[in-house]
Design a protein around this motif. Structure first.
Motif, PDB file in Angstrom:
ATOM      1  N   TRP A 175      -5.923   6.479   5.282  1.00  0.00           N
ATOM      2  CA  TRP A 175      -5.183   5.247   5.594  1.00  0.00           C
ATOM      3  C   TRP A 175      -3.874   5.597   6.259  1.00  0.00           C
ATOM      4  O   TRP A 175      -3.113   6.420   5.736  1.00  0.00           O
ATOM      5  CB  TRP A 175      -4.927   4.441   4.324  1.00  0.00           C
ATOM      6  CG  TRP A 175      -6.173   3.806   3.809  1.00  0.00           C
ATOM      7  CD1 TRP A 175      -6.960   4.268   2.778  1.00  0.00           C
ATOM      8  CD2 TRP A 175      -6.805   2.621   4.293  1.00  0.00           C
ATOM      9  NE1 TRP A 175      -8.041   3.436   2.608  1.00  0.00           N
ATOM     10  CE2 TRP A 175      -7.970   2.409   3.516  1.00  0.00           C
ATOM     11  CE3 TRP A 175      -6.507   1.718   5.312  1.00  0.00           C
ATOM     12  CZ2 TRP A 175      -8.831   1.338   3.725  1.00  0.00           C
ATOM     13  CZ3 TRP A 175      -7.360   0.639   5.521  1.00  0.00           C
ATOM     14  CH2 TRP A 175      -8.501   0.457   4.734  1.00  0.00           C
ATOM     15  N   TYR A 176      -3.601   4.975   7.385  1.00  0.00           N
ATOM     16  CA  TYR A 176      -2.369   5.224   8.131  1.00  0.00           C
ATOM     17  C   TYR A 176      -1.452   4.021   8.012  1.00  0.00           C
ATOM     18  O   TYR A 176      -1.841   2.870   8.208  1.00  0.00           O
ATOM     19  CB  TYR A 176      -2.681   5.508   9.607  1.00  0.00           C
ATOM     20  CG  TYR A 176      -3.053   6.947   9.846  1.00  0.00           C
ATOM     21  CD1 TYR A 176      -4.272   7.456   9.409  1.00  0.00           C
ATOM     22  CD2 TYR A 176      -2.174   7.825  10.480  1.00  0.00           C
ATOM     23  CE1 TYR A 176      -4.620   8.776   9.616  1.00  0.00           C
ATOM     24  CE2 TYR A 176      -2.514   9.158  10.692  1.00  0.00           C
ATOM     25  CZ  TYR A 176      -3.734   9.627  10.252  1.00  0.00           C
ATOM     26  OH  TYR A 176      -4.064  10.941  10.455  1.00  0.00           O
ATOM     27  N   LYS A 177      -0.232   4.329   7.630  1.00  0.00           N
ATOM     28  CA  LYS A 177       0.799   3.323   7.450  1.00  0.00           C
ATOM     29  C   LYS A 177       2.121   3.996   7.747  1.00  0.00           C
ATOM     30  O   LYS A 177       2.225   5.189   7.484  1.00  0.00           O
ATOM     31  CB  LYS A 177       0.774   2.847   5.992  1.00  0.00           C
ATOM     32  CG  LYS A 177       0.921   1.372   5.819  1.00  0.00           C
ATOM     33  CD  LYS A 177       0.999   0.995   4.377  1.00  0.00           C
ATOM     34  CE  LYS A 177       1.899  -0.205   4.259  1.00  0.00           C
ATOM     35  NZ  LYS A 177       3.026   0.005   3.422  1.00  0.00           N
ATOM     36  N   PRO A 178       3.157   3.438   8.246  1.00  0.00           N
ATOM     37  CA  PRO A 178       3.296   2.021   8.552  1.00  0.00           C
ATOM     38  C   PRO A 178       2.370   1.557   9.680  1.00  0.00           C
ATOM     39  O   PRO A 178       1.563   2.339  10.188  1.00  0.00           O
ATOM     40  CB  PRO A 178       4.761   1.899   8.957  1.00  0.00           C
ATOM     41  CG  PRO A 178       5.125   3.251   9.466  1.00  0.00           C
ATOM     42  CD  PRO A 178       4.333   4.222   8.630  1.00  0.00           C
ATOM     43  N   ALA A 179       2.569   0.310  10.055  1.00  0.00           N
ATOM     44  CA  ALA A 179       1.673  -0.366  10.983  1.00  0.00           C
ATOM     45  C   ALA A 179       1.330   0.511  12.179  1.00  0.00           C
ATOM     46  O   ALA A 179       2.181   1.204  12.727  1.00  0.00           O
ATOM     47  CB  ALA A 179       2.312  -1.656  11.462  1.00  0.00           C
ATOM     48  N   THR A 180       0.043   0.474  12.576  1.00  0.00           N
ATOM     49  CA  THR A 180      -0.405   1.307  13.690  1.00  0.00           C
ATOM     50  C   THR A 180      -0.336   0.575  15.022  1.00  0.00           C
ATOM     51  O   THR A 180      -0.487   1.201  16.059  1.00  0.00           O
ATOM     52  CB  THR A 180      -1.853   1.770  13.462  1.00  0.00           C
ATOM     53  OG1 THR A 180      -2.680   0.610  13.303  1.00  0.00           O
ATOM     54  CG2 THR A 180      -1.961   2.640  12.216  1.00  0.00           C
ATOM     55  N   CYS A 188       0.834  -1.196   0.000  1.00  0.00           N
ATOM     56  CA  CYS A 188       0.000   0.000   0.000  1.00  0.00           C
ATOM     57  C   CYS A 188       0.870   1.248   0.000  1.00  0.00           C
ATOM     58  O   CYS A 188       1.886   1.301   0.665  1.00  0.00           O
ATOM     59  CB  CYS A 188      -0.904   0.027   1.243  1.00  0.00           C
ATOM     60  SG  CYS A 188      -2.269  -1.098   1.138  1.00  0.00           S
ATOM     61  N   LYS A 189       0.440   2.228  -0.718  1.00  0.00           N
ATOM     62  CA  LYS A 189       1.194   3.475  -0.810  1.00  0.00           C
ATOM     63  C   LYS A 189       1.293   4.114   0.574  1.00  0.00           C
ATOM     64  O   LYS A 189       0.299   4.214   1.285  1.00  0.00           O
ATOM     65  CB  LYS A 189       0.447   4.411  -1.771  1.00  0.00           C
ATOM     66  CG  LYS A 189       1.199   5.664  -2.089  1.00  0.00           C
ATOM     67  CD  LYS A 189       0.321   6.534  -2.984  1.00  0.00           C
ATOM     68  CE  LYS A 189       0.811   7.962  -2.954  1.00  0.00           C
ATOM     69  NZ  LYS A 189      -0.200   8.886  -3.442  1.00  0.00           N
ATOM     70  N   GLU A 190       2.474   4.568   0.920  1.00  0.00           N
ATOM     71  CA  GLU A 190       2.648   5.197   2.228  1.00  0.00           C
ATOM     72  C   GLU A 190       1.908   6.523   2.255  1.00  0.00           C
ATOM     73  O   GLU A 190       2.083   7.365   1.393  1.00  0.00           O
ATOM     74  CB  GLU A 190       4.126   5.419   2.526  1.00  0.00           C
ATOM     75  CG  GLU A 190       4.337   5.943   3.919  1.00  0.00           C
ATOM     76  CD  GLU A 190       5.607   5.426   4.564  1.00  0.00           C
ATOM     77  OE1 GLU A 190       6.054   6.079   5.495  1.00  0.00           O
ATOM     78  OE2 GLU A 190       6.112   4.378   4.132  1.00  0.00           O
ATOM     79  N   GLU A 191       1.053   6.690   3.229  1.00  0.00           N
ATOM     80  CA  GLU A 191       0.280   7.927   3.282  1.00  0.00           C
ATOM     81  C   GLU A 191       0.530   8.635   4.596  1.00  0.00           C
ATOM     82  O   GLU A 191       1.488   9.375   4.733  1.00  0.00           O
ATOM     83  CB  GLU A 191      -1.191   7.619   3.055  1.00  0.00           C
ATOM     84  CG  GLU A 191      -1.434   7.137   1.619  1.00  0.00           C
ATOM     85  CD  GLU A 191      -2.883   6.824   1.336  1.00  0.00           C
ATOM     86  OE1 GLU A 191      -3.735   7.117   2.184  1.00  0.00           O
ATOM     87  OE2 GLU A 191      -3.157   6.266   0.262  1.00  0.00           O
ATOM     88  N   LEU A 192      -0.307   8.359   5.597  1.00  0.00           N
ATOM     89  CA  LEU A 192      -0.214   9.100   6.846  1.00  0.00           C
ATOM     90  C   LEU A 192       0.422   8.235   7.924  1.00  0.00           C
ATOM     91  O   LEU A 192       0.213   7.024   7.955  1.00  0.00           O
ATOM     92  CB  LEU A 192      -1.620   9.515   7.280  1.00  0.00           C
ATOM     93  CG  LEU A 192      -2.371  10.409   6.291  1.00  0.00           C
ATOM     94  CD1 LEU A 192      -3.872  10.332   6.534  1.00  0.00           C
ATOM     95  CD2 LEU A 192      -1.893  11.846   6.432  1.00  0.00           C
ATOM     96  N   SER A 193       1.159   8.876   8.811  1.00  0.00           N
ATOM     97  CA  SER A 193       1.749   8.127   9.918  1.00  0.00           C
ATOM     98  C   SER A 193       1.136   8.583  11.237  1.00  0.00           C
ATOM     99  O   SER A 193       0.995   9.795  11.469  1.00  0.00           O
ATOM    100  CB  SER A 193       3.261   8.348   9.961  1.00  0.00           C
ATOM    101  OG  SER A 193       3.764   7.852  11.187  1.00  0.00           O
ATOM    102  N   ILE A 194       0.810   7.631  12.094  1.00  0.00           N
ATOM    103  CA  ILE A 194       0.237   7.990  13.396  1.00  0.00           C
ATOM    104  C   ILE A 194       1.290   8.629  14.306  1.00  0.00           C
ATOM    105  O   ILE A 194       0.951   9.227  15.322  1.00  0.00           O
ATOM    106  CB  ILE A 194      -0.411   6.781  14.112  1.00  0.00           C
ATOM    107  CG1 ILE A 194       0.606   5.679  14.391  1.00  0.00           C
ATOM    108  CG2 ILE A 194      -1.579   6.254  13.342  1.00  0.00           C
ATOM    109  CD1 ILE A 194       0.057   4.578  15.294  1.00  0.00           C
TER     110      ILE A 194
END
Lengths: 332, 224
Positions: B170-175, A21-27
């Motif tokens: 969509w949040y990535k990398p793994a949450t 999956c395309k990298e989008e948002l990071s928590i």
């Protein structure tokens, strides 16, 4: 054999699909799920105190008596106490600040928190806003903020001209723990508790992963506003950003050091105003009498038609403000 | 051939990364060839108090394999606002007399909803089980990893009232990611199993714990 291989291939494909999956948002990035803090957003009002950039604002005439507002938590922010700005129209210099690591103030590692820093930060804030040595200083603390106010008075009993304390859980750590246990009485099969717990498989963060932990804390805090929470809150209080690490650090520090903030209170003979709310089932008159008895002189006040958030909503505020103002004016 | 198959399995498991407790717990020794179907009901603590159902299908393969689909949801007044589904397989990869080595690989889809946010997550769950299996009972140890690989966040107006510029998507990398390890045991009679599993959950940093750092599940299987 063939079926197993096909199955494994399907799983491999699914795994590759997900990892592609395309990298989008990071928590982990502030500004995505939680707001940036004052060190990340210079447009926010701040003061530099005791080595920390604190989110802070003041209202009213700078030479009027200081009224320092201490928010709850630990780890919440002052947004839910902004009704207290009304004191600025009544001849007080009202100071709000988000405590270290809380709200929009700068974040620090878990291991850096000490009790001494709590005192030094508050003293730094007072010194920052104080315009003369004769300017009186009052503290208004809600929940944890009332514990912090008491800890400060206990340490420096001659520096404070008066204090309003709204439902501190306790003034010794043992009492705090007992109170916390009572406020966490959720139905084990209820929606609120399971909303808190089930979420923990979606979002995890390391001990100092502030953006992630603060966001989780915010979701967790929503349970305390639910209708089955015993604190009797009228609704959801407004916040900017929670400080999960400061919460964890101070709770762990409390559990380790078991502080007693009442040892010098006999030296503080000024009357304190002690508020409890009608709808908080975890508090009540008996607990208010018990906790406040550590002070030599107390004015007990019950806010009717409100819960623990008595200063945040109009009914509770309207039922409390006149009594607080009259208390402060008497000591002004 | 055997080695390459194991390597393939291991790499699949590694790529999928890995959820926890509620995949079907089977007594592999009492599972007969003609028993193609397994239905399961279970309840216990899996992050929250949760209950679930599952279906397994035994495949006609050289390595004993059961593919399964599970549905779990936490207790609460609102049905289906939070749930977890898993689809995957468990394979008996090796057997030495009564000692069995089992690998479970599952894809996970889960949903979470509260007044602030709705989360949709695709994740994976991989675990290994080593146990001693007899026809009427078994005891085993398991170790696994539950990974929340990619998560979609959609916030409510209530959350936006606090933070208007929160970013949905969509949040990535793994949450998220949690390891789990523990014991499982069961008693089998006729075409039925009563199973128990319990263990510890720890976040992937091996330092931080979830609020309830344990899992516990009681289950019932019917084989036919």
């Amino acid at each position: 054999m063939k079926t197993t291989t096909l199955l494994l291939l399907a799983m491999l494909f699914a795994g590759l699909l997900m990892s592609g999956c395309k990298e989008e948002l990071s928590i982990h990035d502030p500004g995505n799920l939680v707001p940036k803090t004052v060190d990340q957003d210079p447009t926010l009002p701040s003061i530099f105190v005791n080595g920390a950039l604190l989110h802070a604002e003041a209202f009213g005439n700078p030479s009027d008596p200081l009224l320092i507002i201490l928010h709850g938590g630990p780890g919440l922010d002052y947004r839910y106490l902004l009704n207290c700005r009304e004191f600025a129209n009544q001849g007080f210099r009202v100071v709000f600040y988000d405590q270290r690591g809380a709200g929009l103030s700068q974040r620090f590692p878990y291991s850096s928190y000490t009790q001494q820093e709590m005192y030094d930060d508050l003293r730094g804030v007072i010194n920052h806003y104080r315009t003369s040595s004769t300017q009186k200083v009052f503290l208004l603390g809600h929940s944890w903020g009332a514990m912090l106010a008491t800890a400060y008075i206990n340490r420096f009993p001659t520096e404070i001209a008066g204090a309003i304390l709204a439902e501190p859980g306790g003034l010794t750590w043992t009492d705090v723990k007992n109170y916390i246990d009572r406020t966490r009485k959720f139905n084990p099969l209820g929606e609120s508790l399971n909303d808190v717990l089930f979420m923990e498989q979606f979002i995890t963060g390391d001990r100092d992963d502030h953006a992630v932990l603060d966001y989780r804390f915010e979701l967790w805090a929503s349970a305390s506003n639910s209708k089955d929470a015993p604190t009797g809150n009228e609704g959801r209080t407004a916040h900017w950003r929670s400080g999960a690490v400061t919460f964890n650090a101070y709770v762990d520090l409390g559990n380790k050091t078991n502080p007693d903030w009442t040892t010098n209170l006999d030296q503080f003979t000024t009357k304190v105003m002690f508020i409890y709310s009608e709808n908080n089932r975890s508090y009540g008159l008996a607990h208010a009498q018990f906790v406040s008895s550590a002070y030599p002189s107390v004015q007990l006040f019950e806010t009717l038609d409100a819960g623990h958030d008595m200063l945040s909503f109009q009914t509770g505020w309207n039922n409390t403000f006149p009594a607080m103002l009259s208390y402060l004016n008497a000591l002004k | 051939m055997k080695t390459s198959k194991l390597l393939f399995l291991a790499s699949t498991v590694w790529i999928l990364g890995t959820s926890a407790a509620e995949a079907q717990t089977l007594n592999w020794f009492s599972l007969r060839q003609e028993q193609r179907n397994i239905v399961t009901v279970n309840a216990g603590y899996d992050y929250a108090f949760a209950y679930g159902i599952g279906y397994g299908r035994q495949l006609n393969t050289k390595l004993p394999t059961v593919i399964n689909a599970d549905f779990t949801q936490p207790a609460g007044e609102q049905l289906f606002d939070d749930f977890k589904t898993k689809i995957g397989a468990q394979v008996l990869v090796h057997r030495i007399n009564h000692v069995h080595f089992i690998v479970k690989v599952q894809g996970v889809f889960r949903r979470y909803h509260n007044e602030y946010v709705r989360l949709l997550n695709f994740g994976s769950d991989m675990s290994g089980v080593i146990g001693y299996y007899r026809s009427h009972w078994f005891a085993a140890g398991e170790f696994g990893f539950d990974k929340a690989i990619v998560t979609h966040f959609k916030h409510s107006d209530l959350y936006r009232a606090d933070f208007p510029t929160v970013k949905d998507g969509w949040y990535k990398p793994a949450t998220g990611g949690n390891f789990y390890f523990g014991l499982q045991a069961g008693y089998s009679f006729g075409s039925n199993d009563i199973t128990l599993k319990l263990g510890r959950v720890v976040q992937e940093d091996f330092q931080t714990n979830p609020t309830i750092p344990f899992y516990l599940q009681i289950g019932f299987n019917r084989r036919f």
